[in-house]
Design an enzyme around this catalytic site. Structure first.
Site, PDB file in Angstrom:
ATOM      1  N   HIS A   1      25.993  -5.563  13.096  1.00  0.00           N
ATOM      2  CA  HIS A   1      25.226  -4.413  13.578  1.00  0.00           C
ATOM      3  C   HIS A   1      26.016  -3.147  13.218  1.00  0.00           C
ATOM      4  CE1 HIS A   1      28.155  -4.353  16.783  1.00  0.00           C
ATOM      5  NE2 HIS A   1      27.763  -5.524  17.246  1.00  0.00           N
TER       6      HIS A   1
ATOM      7  N   HIS B   1      29.859  -3.131  13.718  1.00  0.00           N
ATOM      8  CA  HIS B   1      30.626  -3.782  12.649  1.00  0.00           C
ATOM      9  C   HIS B   1      30.646  -2.898  11.392  1.00  0.00           C
ATOM     10  CE1 HIS B   1      28.908  -7.456  14.824  1.00  0.00           C
ATOM     11  NE2 HIS B   1      30.208  -7.647  14.923  1.00  0.00           N
TER      12      HIS B   1
ATOM     13  N   GLY C   1      37.289  -3.155  16.860  1.00  0.00           N
ATOM     14  CA  GLY C   1      36.517  -2.203  17.650  1.00  0.00           C
ATOM     15  C   GLY C   1      37.102  -2.037  19.041  1.00  0.00           C
TER      16      GLY C   1
HETATM   17  P1  AMP Z   1      32.496  -9.677  16.891  1.00  0.00           P
HETATM   18  O1  AMP Z   1      31.636  -9.987  15.721  1.00  0.00           O
HETATM   19  O2  AMP Z   1      31.755  -9.486  18.176  1.00  0.00           O
HETATM   20  O3  AMP Z   1      33.676 -10.623  17.015  1.00  0.00           O
HETATM   21  O4  AMP Z   1      33.129  -8.256  16.587  1.00  0.00           O
HETATM   22  C1  AMP Z   1      33.857  -8.030  15.406  1.00  0.00           C
HETATM   23  C2  AMP Z   1      34.533  -6.700  15.501  1.00  0.00           C
HETATM   24  O5  AMP Z   1      33.551  -5.676  15.677  1.00  0.00           O
HETATM   25  C3  AMP Z   1      35.489  -6.606  16.706  1.00  0.00           C
HETATM   26  O6  AMP Z   1      36.660  -5.902  16.330  1.00  0.00           O
HETATM   27  C4  AMP Z   1      34.673  -5.846  17.699  1.00  0.00           C
HETATM   28  O7  AMP Z   1      35.462  -5.121  18.633  1.00  0.00           O
HETATM   29  C5  AMP Z   1      33.905  -4.901  16.792  1.00  0.00           C
HETATM   30  N1  AMP Z   1      32.717  -4.376  17.476  1.00  0.00           N
HETATM   31  C6  AMP Z   1      31.784  -5.079  18.156  1.00  0.00           C
HETATM   32  N2  AMP Z   1      30.878  -4.247  18.709  1.00  0.00           N
HETATM   33  C7  AMP Z   1      31.249  -3.002  18.379  1.00  0.00           C
HETATM   34  C8  AMP Z   1      30.731  -1.688  18.653  1.00  0.00           C
HETATM   35  N3  AMP Z   1      29.636  -1.522  19.391  1.00  0.00           N
HETATM   36  N4  AMP Z   1      31.386  -0.615  18.145  1.00  0.00           N
HETATM   37  C9  AMP Z   1      32.504  -0.780  17.404  1.00  0.00           C
HETATM   38  N5  AMP Z   1      33.050  -1.977  17.100  1.00  0.00           N
HETATM   39  C10 AMP Z   1      32.428  -3.075  17.587  1.00  0.00           C
END
Ligand code: AMP
Length: 293
Positions: free
Chosen positions: A36, A39, A149
């Site tokens: 999204h 990411h 993030g």
């Molecule tokens: P995930 O796919 O949920 O493991 O997230 C992958 C990376 O994207 C991690 O470093 C998360 O912290 C980051 N992330 C997820 N949601 C957001 C967001 N809304 N804003 C910024 N970074 C994000």
């Protein structure tokens, strides 16, 4: 442009080592896919600061508990490859679990203390799985800088501590949370929310904003802030299950008895069956300036 995809650790490592040998700076963005705008902001930040961006897409089974949503976690690789490429990724590493973990894998990375509270209290073993897979990704994809993030604040603190304690030769950048226009933090799990749940989910950011407002009025007592956040959640999402609401020190994650400018308010709330987390520093940091911006 769609990014190149590799499925094996050997191909991924060779690819990154070849780019390094060309003298290029490598940025790594680890994800679980279902990409999204949050990411994509990490990929764009990496593209602005590095020569080449590598994204990993891996729904890591070792960070899910037995009763969690591993099976139902959204997976859409084709769309992710397009989106990652369009945001500036050159390579996507998308391994299967069997490629990442030997059947008799027995070695884990455990970051003590920081991981036994907040999300770690409700999700035993979660951060062990996260730290282990991130350590493996840092070896498989030897980048100069890795992007995470701030949305997953405790995770970012755990990873920075692991990098320091185990002397990983990588810089960690933690980037701002990307939000929907109404403030809800973007998350792959938001897709689970029904329309009424989606409306109620705004209580998380509203609670954090209330903590900020009270801090701005000079309130410093942790319990005052925590109680006020709880009231916002109860009012806006009656019946929601609050897992934790806290105000912590940003390095130790210890509760901040007396809140300070760098203290972080954070919470985890179940809206229906969906577990959501969010956080805000009590004082808004200045907007980050990216090179070339
Ligand atoms: P995930 O796919 O949920 O493991 O997230 C992958 C990376 O994207 C991690 O470093 C998360 O912290 C980051 N992330 C997820 N949601 C957001 C967001 N809304 N804003 C910024 N970074 C994000």
């Amino acid at each position: 442009m769609s990014a190149d995809t590799v499925r094996t650790r050997a191909e991924a490592r060779d690819w990154v080592l070849s780019r390094r040998a060309e003298g290029l700076r490598i940025g790594l963005v680890p994800t679980m896919g279902a990409l999204h705008a949050g990411h994509l902001s990490l990929i764009r930040a990496a593209a602005a600061e590095c020569d080449v961006v590598v994204v990993s897409i891996f729904v890591n089974p070792t960070q899910f508990g037995p009763s969690e949503d591993l099976e139902r976690y959204p997976r859409r690789l084709e769309a992710d490859l397009q989106a990652a490429g369009a945001a500036g990724a050159r390579l996507v590493f998308a391994p299967e679990p069997e490629e990442m973990y030997a059947a008799d894998a027995a070695t884990w990375v455990t970051v003590e203390g920081l991981t036994d509270r907040l999300c770690g209290a409700a999700r035993p073993g979660h951060f062990r799985g996260v730290a282990t897979v991130v350590a493996k990704l840092f070896h498989i994809l030897p980048a100069h800088t890795a992007y995470f993030g701030r949305k997953d604040f405790q995770q970012s603190v755990v990873i920075r501590r692991m990098v320091r304690d185990l002397d990983f030769d990588i810089q960690v950048r933690v980037m701002p949370t990307v939000r929907e226009p109404d403030g809800l933090a973007l998350s792959s799990r938001n897709a689970y929310l029904g329309p009424e749940e989606r409306r109620r989910a705004r209580c998380l950011v509203h609670a954090l904003e209330e903590a900020r407002r009270l801090f701005g009025e000079g309130r410093r007592d942790r319990m005052t802030l925590v109680r006020a956040m709880g009231e916002v959640v109860r009012r806006e999402a009656p019946g929601a299950n609050v897992e934790y609401i806290e105000v912590v020190d940003p390095e130790t994650l210890e509760p901040a008895a007396c809140a300070e400018e760098d203290s972080v308010a954070l919470l985890a709330v179940r809206i229906g069956a969906t577990r959501l987390i969010d956080n805000l520093p009590l004082v808004a940091p200045p907007d980050p300036v990216l090179p070339g911006a």
